[in-house]
Design an enzyme around this catalytic site. Structure first.
Site, mmCIF file in Angstrom:
data_model
loop_
_atom_site.group_PDB
_atom_site.id
_atom_site.type_symbol
_atom_site.label_atom_id
_atom_site.label_comp_id
_atom_site.label_asym_id
_atom_site.label_seq_id
_atom_site.Cartn_x
_atom_site.Cartn_y
_atom_site.Cartn_z
ATOM 1 N N GLU B 71 -7.239 -17.339 -51.092
ATOM 2 C CA GLU B 71 -7.982 -16.185 -50.584
ATOM 3 C C GLU B 71 -8.174 -15.102 -51.631
ATOM 4 O OE1 GLU B 71 -5.455 -17.626 -49.006
ATOM 5 O OE2 GLU B 71 -6.151 -18.253 -47.035
ATOM 6 N N HIS B 140 -0.720 -15.411 -36.203
ATOM 7 C CA HIS B 140 -2.102 -15.863 -35.964
ATOM 8 C C HIS B 140 -2.745 -15.170 -34.766
ATOM 9 C CE1 HIS B 140 -0.553 -19.191 -38.433
ATOM 10 N NE2 HIS B 140 -1.787 -19.554 -38.669
#
Lengths: 324, 344
Positions: B71, B140
């Site tokens: 990322e 998450h």
């Protein structure tokens, strides 16, 4: 490696497989007719490790009390192989108060301090933590080791490289394990990774790097043994890449439409292959194989029963445990 | 297209929020060769939460790029392409993964324009999935929009429905600033997740924009103002409908963006109702709900007939087990009870 070693590894692989097969059935059982990821007795994402048992079993066969394992979002095989209690782990997956984390963690966040086992849902982030565990072991003068596990996709993450360098420069007793199952969700290894073996990356940090091909538990056992011995002897970290197999989707519900190797997946299943090899060498009989499976099924049944009969937490319990 | 253009009528073509997002990206890509998409599993998979559905088939691997799990690398690359004048749409799969790439987001994407004295523009969109409700646990399920909105230099857009998702995405891509576009998984209209019917709605086929920085009055009312965003708008509308049957008139303000924040919309509604409930699926302290309360407190607290009420996640990580998770999420039941408390 003795015949008993072989049988023990086979038994553990079957135990893990029977566990996950049953978890898969239970996971889907009450998500009908409209499949809803958040519904049922086991809600949320479910990442199963079927096909990757050789990695966990071959590595954990060398571990002893006090050794640590940090696993990934796909943690069941390493948890079981490292001795995490099946009942408490299953209860956690069912979100019960008797679970490892009292229902707060779930299947991606299993914590068992007694066995120094943990896992994380964030890619590669267990690697630095393993360095810290190894640091504590080293400073306390033990010969314990820390095992850090990731997938091959994680080798492209910064934390992976920072941890390798840290462990190397501080000579820490870490065994870095990469489970290369060829797929980072839908992205094949060749499209995300410039080199063909992540074990080669070890050279950049001056540590041994070994790639084990063919998802062979005995080859994993040999390579992991050397890495663990080296760490225990105070000689520093190693990197072990195990070419393994994702038998199922990234998570349950993944249709794998992207997957070009789907047709050959079943024939590459390492467990029937190992059974056949052990039978051929006389290390396993049909009757023994049946016994192993039956014993695993009985243990799994009991664990699921334990989980289902355990109480669910109360909503207000969510407010506890933020601080010590 | 200019920001003053009036968005078109919704028409009668029903699409999911996920599809609406992907349509907007596709329309911009057809129109502007400088627009491209990259992220994890945005290609053949179509985005884990459907945000790039069908784009790979139309535009191919050259413009819809699957990235390694890197990322910092690919968000940084998005910034680089943007400063060279391209318009990348970059996906961070879950906003929770911000931890591994926050330097690129906060210290580069959001600061380059200011640091350069306005000389360098960063016209990129960073989109990410947010929110819980389906037992995905602490790493998450977060919203985190308040965290990003606190850091100057990036616009923060949070659509609640398919129409806005499409119009705001078009605006985000055309914006010369970095725009963080946060979509709630539970509002995407995914077939594999429980969804509010409001996640599938009428959306025009053609390109259109919804202005960034302008809240919507999702429902008019006179007794209580709910200021909210994202999936909580859908829940609040459900509650407002239900309470209407009990003679309670609830106004629902959908913020649609945190940065810029439409403060006037909040003030106008509270001036009318005198009662303010802020519903936020993000953590309670030091975040959006406190900011909304401050707008009223700083402007004219006497417009309130009752102290401000805040319904948000009570400063705990998102737990896994369903009873625990629903114990801390802003559910319809809790929204309804909070509205009634304000009127008691």
């Amino acid at each position: 490696m003795t015949s008993l070693d072989r049988l023990a590894m086979y038994t553990e692989m079957v135990r893990i497989r029977q566990y996950e097969t049953r978890i898969m059935q239970e996971y889907h059982a009450d998500k009908t007719p409209a499949w809803d990821i958040g519904a049922g007795l086991i809600p949320g994402e479910m990442h199963l490790s079927a096909g990757q048992e050789p990695a966990a079993v071959g590595v954990c066969a060398h571990l002893k009390k006090g050794d640590a394992v940090t696993a990934t979002h796909r943690p069941h095989h390493f948890a079981l192989a490292h001795g995490v209690d099946m009942n408490a782990m299953t209860a956690e997956i069912y979100g019960r108060t008797t679970g490892l984390c009292k229902g707060k963690g779930g299947h991606m966040h299993l914590f068992d301090p007694e066995n120094h086992f943990s896992c994380s849902g964030i890619i590669a982030q267990g690697y630095p933590v393993a360095c810290g565990q190894a640091m504590a072991m080293k400073r306390r003068g033990t010969d314990n080791v820390a095992v850090a596990v990731t997938g091959e996709g994680a080798a492209n993450q910064g934390a992976f490289h920072e941890a390798l360098n840290l462990a190397a420069v501080w000579n820490l007793p870490v065994v870095f394990v990469i489970e290369d199952n060829d797929w980072a969700i839908s992205v094949p290894r060749g499209e995300s990774t410039a080199n063909t073996s992540n074990a080669d990356r070890a050279a950049g940090y001056g540590i041994p790097g070994v790639r084990v091909e063919n998802n062979d538990v005995e080859a994993v056992f040999e390579a992991a043994g050397a890495a663990v011995d080296r760490a225990r002897a105070g000689e520093g970290p190693s990197l072990l890449e195990i070419h393994t197999l994702r038998l199922l989707g990234h998570f349950e519900g993944d249709a794998q439409a992207y997957r070009s190797d789907l047709e050959t997946v079943d024939e590459r299943d390492p467990i029937p292959r190992y059974a056949a090899s052990l039978m051929e060498s006389g290390d396993l009989t049909e009757a023994q194989a049946e016994e192993v499976k039956a014993a695993a099924d009985a243990e799994v049944d009991a664990a699921i029963q334990f989980a289902i009969e355990s109480p669910l937490p109360q909503p207000e319990d969510a407010l506890d445990d933020v601080f010590a | 297209m200019t920001a003053t253009e009036t968005p078109p009528d919704a028409g009668t073509r029903r699409v999911t929020t996920a599809k609406a997002m992907a349509e907007a990206i596709g329309l911009e890509m057809r129109d502007n060769p400088e627009v491209f998409v990259m992220g994890e599993d945005v290609g053949a998979y179509g985005g884990i939460f459907g945000s790039t559905t069908d784009l790979f088939a139309e535009f191919g691997a050259d413009r819809v790029i699957d990235t390694p799990i890197s990322e910092t690398g690919f968000i940084g690359a998005g910034i680089g392409a943007a400063v060279e004048g391209m318009r990348p749409v970059v996906e961070l799969m879950f906003v929770d993964f911000y931890g591994v790439c926050m330097d690129q987001i906060s210290n580069h994407m959001a600061k380059i324009h200011y640091e350069s004295g306005g000389a360098v523009k960063v016209p990129m969109v960073l989109m990410a999935a947010t929110g819980g409700g389906y037992s995905d646990a602490a790493q998450h399920s977060q919203c985190l929009w308040g965290t990003f909105a606190h850091l100057p230099g990036m616009k923060v857009v949070v659509p609640s429905n398919p129409y806005d998702a499409k119009g705001l995405m078009a605006s985000a891509i055309r914006d010369d600033n970095p725009v963080l576009y946060l979509f709630h998984k539970g509002a995407q209209g995914l077939v594999w997740m429980e969804k509010n019917p409001r996640s599938i709605a009428d959306v025009p086929e053609e390109a259109f924009t919804v202005p960034i920085g302008k809240a919507a009055t999702a429902r008019e009312g006179t007794d209580v103002t709910i200021v909210t965003l994202s999936l909580s708008v859908q829940h609040s509308l459900d509650v407002a409908e239900e309470l209407a049957g009990e003679g309670i008139s609830v106004e629902v303000i959908d913020l649609r963006s945190l940065v810029p924040l439409d403060r006037q919309a909040v003030l106008d509604s509270v001036a009318k109702t005198g009662r303010l409930l802020v519903v936020d699926e993000d953590y309670k302290s030091f975040g959006l709900s406190g900011e909304i309360a401050a707008i009223v407190a700083e402007t004219d607290p006497t417009m309130l007939a009752k102290p401000v009420s805040r319904l948000a996640v009570p400063d705990v990580p998102i737990p896994y087990s369903r009873p625990l998770e629903y114990g801390i999420l802003p559910t319809r039941e809790k929204i309804s009870a909070a509205v009634k408390d304000l009127l008691a």
